[in-house]
Design a protein around this motif. Structure first.
Motif, PDB file in Angstrom:
ATOM      1  N   GLY A 252       0.732  -1.193   0.049  1.00 15.57           N
ATOM      2  CA  GLY A 252      -0.131  -0.036   0.046  1.00 15.57           C
ATOM      3  C   GLY A 252       1.111   1.129  -0.204  1.00 15.57           C
ATOM      4  N   PHE A 253       0.361   2.193  -0.753  1.00 16.07           N
ATOM      5  CA  PHE A 253       0.980   3.767  -0.713  1.00 16.07           C
ATOM      6  C   PHE A 253      -0.082   4.435  -0.877  1.00 16.07           C
ATOM      7  CE2 PHE A 253       3.594   7.223  -1.920  1.00 16.07           C
ATOM      8  CZ  PHE A 253       4.883   6.995  -1.401  1.00 16.07           C
ATOM      9  N   GLY A 254      -0.398   5.277   0.145  1.00 15.51           N
ATOM     10  CA  GLY A 254      -1.539   6.116   0.014  1.00 15.51           C
ATOM     11  C   GLY A 254      -2.586   5.603  -0.202  1.00 15.51           C
ATOM     12  N   ARG A 255      -3.482   5.989  -1.427  1.00 15.62           N
ATOM     13  CA  ARG A 255      -4.545   5.598  -1.769  1.00 15.62           C
ATOM     14  C   ARG A 255      -4.475   4.162  -2.799  1.00 15.62           C
ATOM     15  NH1 ARG A 255      -6.885   7.699  -6.528  1.00 15.62           N
ATOM     16  NH2 ARG A 255      -5.729   9.862  -7.054  1.00 15.62           N
ATOM     17  N   CYS A 256      -3.221   4.046  -3.238  1.00 13.58           N
ATOM     18  CA  CYS A 256      -2.812   3.064  -4.135  1.00 13.58           C
ATOM     19  C   CYS A 256      -2.133   1.926  -3.797  1.00 13.58           C
ATOM     20  CB  CYS A 256      -2.294   3.780  -5.169  1.00 13.58           C
ATOM     21  SG  CYS A 256      -2.887   4.968  -6.216  1.00 13.58           S
ATOM     22  N   GLU A 257      -1.820   0.983  -4.554  1.00 11.81           N
ATOM     23  CA  GLU A 257      -1.071  -0.237  -4.313  1.00 11.81           C
ATOM     24  C   GLU A 257       0.053  -0.272  -5.090  1.00 11.81           C
ATOM     25  OE1 GLU A 257      -3.595  -3.673  -4.139  1.00 11.81           O
ATOM     26  OE2 GLU A 257      -3.803  -3.716  -2.046  1.00 11.81           O
ATOM     27  N   VAL A 258       1.165  -0.645  -4.865  1.00 15.20           N
ATOM     28  CA  VAL A 258       2.388  -0.581  -5.540  1.00 15.20           C
ATOM     29  C   VAL A 258       2.877  -1.974  -5.737  1.00 15.20           C
ATOM     30  CG1 VAL A 258       4.917   0.198  -6.170  1.00 15.20           C
ATOM     31  CG2 VAL A 258       3.303   1.394  -4.730  1.00 15.20           C
ATOM     32  N   ASP A 259       2.726  -2.640  -7.072  1.00 15.81           N
ATOM     33  CA  ASP A 259       3.482  -3.949  -7.654  1.00 15.81           C
ATOM     34  C   ASP A 259       4.956  -3.524  -7.909  1.00 15.81           C
ATOM     35  OD1 ASP A 259       4.141  -6.210  -8.689  1.00 15.81           O
ATOM     36  OD2 ASP A 259       2.612  -6.131 -10.206  1.00 15.81           O
ATOM     37  N   LEU A 260       5.463  -4.164  -6.835  1.00 17.77           N
ATOM     38  CA  LEU A 260       7.028  -3.563  -6.953  1.00 17.77           C
ATOM     39  C   LEU A 260       7.813  -4.755  -7.815  1.00 17.77           C
ATOM     40  CD1 LEU A 260       8.025  -3.760  -3.095  1.00 17.77           C
ATOM     41  CD2 LEU A 260       7.988  -1.667  -4.543  1.00 17.77           C
ATOM     42  N   GLU A 261       7.335  -5.788  -8.106  1.00 16.31           N
ATOM     43  CA  GLU A 261       7.836  -6.892  -9.089  1.00 16.31           C
ATOM     44  C   GLU A 261       7.463  -6.187 -10.594  1.00 16.31           C
ATOM     45  OE1 GLU A 261       9.778  -9.956 -11.443  1.00 16.31           O
ATOM     46  OE2 GLU A 261       9.759  -9.005  -9.451  1.00 16.31           O
ATOM     47  N   GLY A 262       6.291  -5.833 -10.860  1.00 20.16           N
ATOM     48  CA  GLY A 262       5.949  -5.433 -12.110  1.00 20.16           C
ATOM     49  C   GLY A 262       5.991  -3.993 -12.323  1.00 20.16           C
ATOM     50  N   ARG A 263       6.599  -3.108 -11.483  1.00 23.32           N
ATOM     51  CA  ARG A 263       6.746  -1.547 -11.470  1.00 23.32           C
ATOM     52  C   ARG A 263       5.489  -1.017 -11.842  1.00 23.32           C
ATOM     53  NH1 ARG A 263      12.362  -0.552 -11.574  1.00 23.32           N
ATOM     54  NH2 ARG A 263      11.749   1.397 -12.958  1.00 23.32           N
ATOM     55  N   ARG A 264       4.465  -1.623 -11.320  1.00 25.22           N
ATOM     56  CA  ARG A 264       2.994  -0.732 -11.661  1.00 25.22           C
ATOM     57  C   ARG A 264       2.269  -0.343 -10.375  1.00 25.22           C
ATOM     58  NH1 ARG A 264       0.326  -5.770 -14.625  1.00 25.22           N
ATOM     59  NH2 ARG A 264      -1.147  -4.176 -15.605  1.00 25.22           N
ATOM     60  N   LEU A 265       1.498   0.664 -10.655  1.00 26.62           N
ATOM     61  CA  LEU A 265       0.531   1.166  -9.566  1.00 26.62           C
ATOM     62  C   LEU A 265      -0.971   1.024  -9.725  1.00 26.62           C
ATOM     63  CD1 LEU A 265       1.006   3.184  -6.938  1.00 26.62           C
ATOM     64  CD2 LEU A 265       0.596   5.102  -8.711  1.00 26.62           C
ATOM     65  N   PHE A 266      -1.823   0.805  -8.883  1.00 24.35           N
ATOM     66  CA  PHE A 266      -3.127   0.445  -8.837  1.00 24.35           C
ATOM     67  C   PHE A 266      -3.778   1.225  -7.839  1.00 24.35           C
ATOM     68  CE2 PHE A 266      -0.716  -3.287 -10.351  1.00 24.35           C
ATOM     69  CZ  PHE A 266      -1.404  -3.692 -11.724  1.00 24.35           C
ATOM     70  N   GLU A 267      -5.204   1.720  -8.340  1.00 26.61           N
ATOM     71  CA  GLU A 267      -5.979   2.229  -7.381  1.00 26.61           C
ATOM     72  C   GLU A 267      -6.681   1.213  -6.708  1.00 26.61           C
ATOM     73  OE1 GLU A 267      -8.458   4.763  -9.607  1.00 26.61           O
ATOM     74  OE2 GLU A 267      -7.154   6.418  -9.522  1.00 26.61           O
ATOM     75  N   ALA A 268      -7.087   1.480  -5.501  1.00 23.04           N
ATOM     76  CA  ALA A 268      -8.101   0.491  -4.582  1.00 23.04           C
ATOM     77  C   ALA A 268      -8.969  -0.435  -5.551  1.00 23.04           C
ATOM     78  CB  ALA A 268      -8.911   1.116  -3.632  1.00 23.04           C
ATOM     79  N   GLY A 269      -9.500   0.188  -6.445  1.00 30.61           N
ATOM     80  CA  GLY A 269     -10.599  -0.519  -7.148  1.00 30.61           C
ATOM     81  C   GLY A 269      -9.869  -1.502  -8.286  1.00 30.61           C
ATOM     82  N   GLY A 270      -8.542  -1.419  -8.497  1.00 28.55           N
ATOM     83  CA  GLY A 270      -8.132  -2.332  -9.330  1.00 28.55           C
ATOM     84  C   GLY A 270      -7.569  -1.451 -10.593  1.00 28.55           C
ATOM     85  N   ARG A 271      -7.889  -0.398 -10.905  1.00 26.29           N
ATOM     86  CA  ARG A 271      -7.625   0.537 -12.136  1.00 26.29           C
ATOM     87  C   ARG A 271      -6.255   0.849 -11.859  1.00 26.29           C
ATOM     88  NH1 ARG A 271      -7.059   5.580 -14.295  1.00 26.29           N
ATOM     89  NH2 ARG A 271      -7.374   6.378 -12.316  1.00 26.29           N
ATOM     90  N   GLU A 272      -5.159   0.572 -13.065  1.00 25.13           N
ATOM     91  CA  GLU A 272      -3.910   0.873 -13.043  1.00 25.13           C
ATOM     92  C   GLU A 272      -3.674   2.157 -13.388  1.00 25.13           C
ATOM     93  OE1 GLU A 272       0.239  -0.504 -15.167  1.00 25.13           O
ATOM     94  OE2 GLU A 272      -1.687  -1.431 -15.855  1.00 25.13           O
ATOM     95  N   VAL A 273      -2.839   2.906 -12.612  1.00 25.04           N
ATOM     96  CA  VAL A 273      -2.447   4.554 -12.788  1.00 25.04           C
ATOM     97  C   VAL A 273      -1.117   4.403 -13.694  1.00 25.04           C
ATOM     98  CG1 VAL A 273      -1.778   6.390 -11.590  1.00 25.04           C
ATOM     99  CG2 VAL A 273      -3.495   4.682 -10.532  1.00 25.04           C
ATOM    100  N   THR A 274      -1.100   5.357 -14.622  1.00 21.20           N
ATOM    101  CA  THR A 274       0.110   5.512 -15.195  1.00 21.20           C
ATOM    102  C   THR A 274       1.436   6.009 -14.415  1.00 21.20           C
ATOM    103  OG1 THR A 274      -0.945   6.158 -17.432  1.00 21.20           O
ATOM    104  CG2 THR A 274       1.079   6.513 -17.324  1.00 21.20           C
TER     105      THR A 274
END
Length: 252
Positions: free
Chosen positions: A150-172
């Protein structure tokens, strides 16, 4: 790195290319040239250099687009060459993955010093390869839920280098923004200076009037803060010191 490192100078000004070729060859480097993006690709496919000196203002594809192309495909040093007043170009170039920049007109001695610094950093990377490989294998064995933090209102996928909102939408997320997230996650509730953040994300020191970190922090806040319009709770500014990541469970 060996002074006979291979360099590629990409500039549409033949006089600048000739000056750099003569100067850098006199210091023991192997120098190839290209005057546009098409030639750059041809040269790299034939012989991948250790570093590229890349002019921003090129005909056709500009240097910023070419910097992104290089960073996505090759592990090499990138030094952007910009006009003296183009602060935005410098910031964008660094955000796209350039290792350093130098403004025209420049002293060849300064360019050489910056080039040596970039090449030294590249040389130091392989020493960490075994540990990085071990970490990668461990992460691969972990379930996806564990690899996300978790990071703020998002989640960080450290392996995939990706960021997601709580609902699952990927953030650029840009490469620089991910590196900032990783630096903050490794140092919760600790003040990180601009120097520390630049060293951890771009392996260079902060310079006076360099606003690149502040600009990226502002963009990152809009993506991760619970209320981007309110006072930052997750990435806090510490006056005259830097920035501090405060996890939401301790931010109240």
């Amino acid at each position: 790195m060996d002074p006979s490192a291979r360099l590629l100078v990409v500039d549409d000004d033949v006089s600048i290319r000739a000056m750099l070729r003569e100067y850098l060859q006199a210091h023991g480097y192997q120098v190839a040239e290209a005057d546009n993006g098409v030639q750059m690709r041809e040269r790299i496919e034939h012989d991948t250099p250790d570093a590229v000196l890349l002019d921003v203002r090129l005909p056709g594809e500009d240097g910023l687009l070419l910097a992104r192309y290089l960073r996505e495909r090759y592990d090499l040093g990138i030094i952007m060459v910009t006009a003296s007043g183009d602060v935005v170009d410098r910031v964008v170039g660094l955000e796209l993955g350039a290792d350093d920049y130098i403004a025209k007109p420049f002293d060849p001695r300064e360019l050489l010093a910056r080039l040596k610094s970039v090449l030294r950093r590249l040389q130091a990377r392989p020493a960490d390869a075994p540990a990085q490989q071990q970490q990668h294998e461990q992460q691969q064995r972990q379930p996806i839920a564990v690899r996300r933090q978790g990071f703020g209102r998002c989640e960080v996928d450290l392996e995939g280098r990706r960021l997601f909102e709580a609902g699952g939408r990927e953030v650029t997320l840009t490469a620089m923004e991910f590196d900032l997230l990783r630096a903050f996650l490794a140092n919760p509730n600790r003040v990180l200076s601009r120097d520390q953040l630049l060293l951890q994300t771009r392996k260079r020191e902060w310079e006076p009037f360099d606003r690149s970190i502040d600009i990226r922090i502002g963009r990152l806040r809009r993506k991760v803060e619970p209320d981007p319009a309110a006072e930052p709770r997750v990435i806090r500014t510490v006056r005259n010191a830097g920035y501090m990541y405060v996890p939401l469970d301790s931010a109240l």
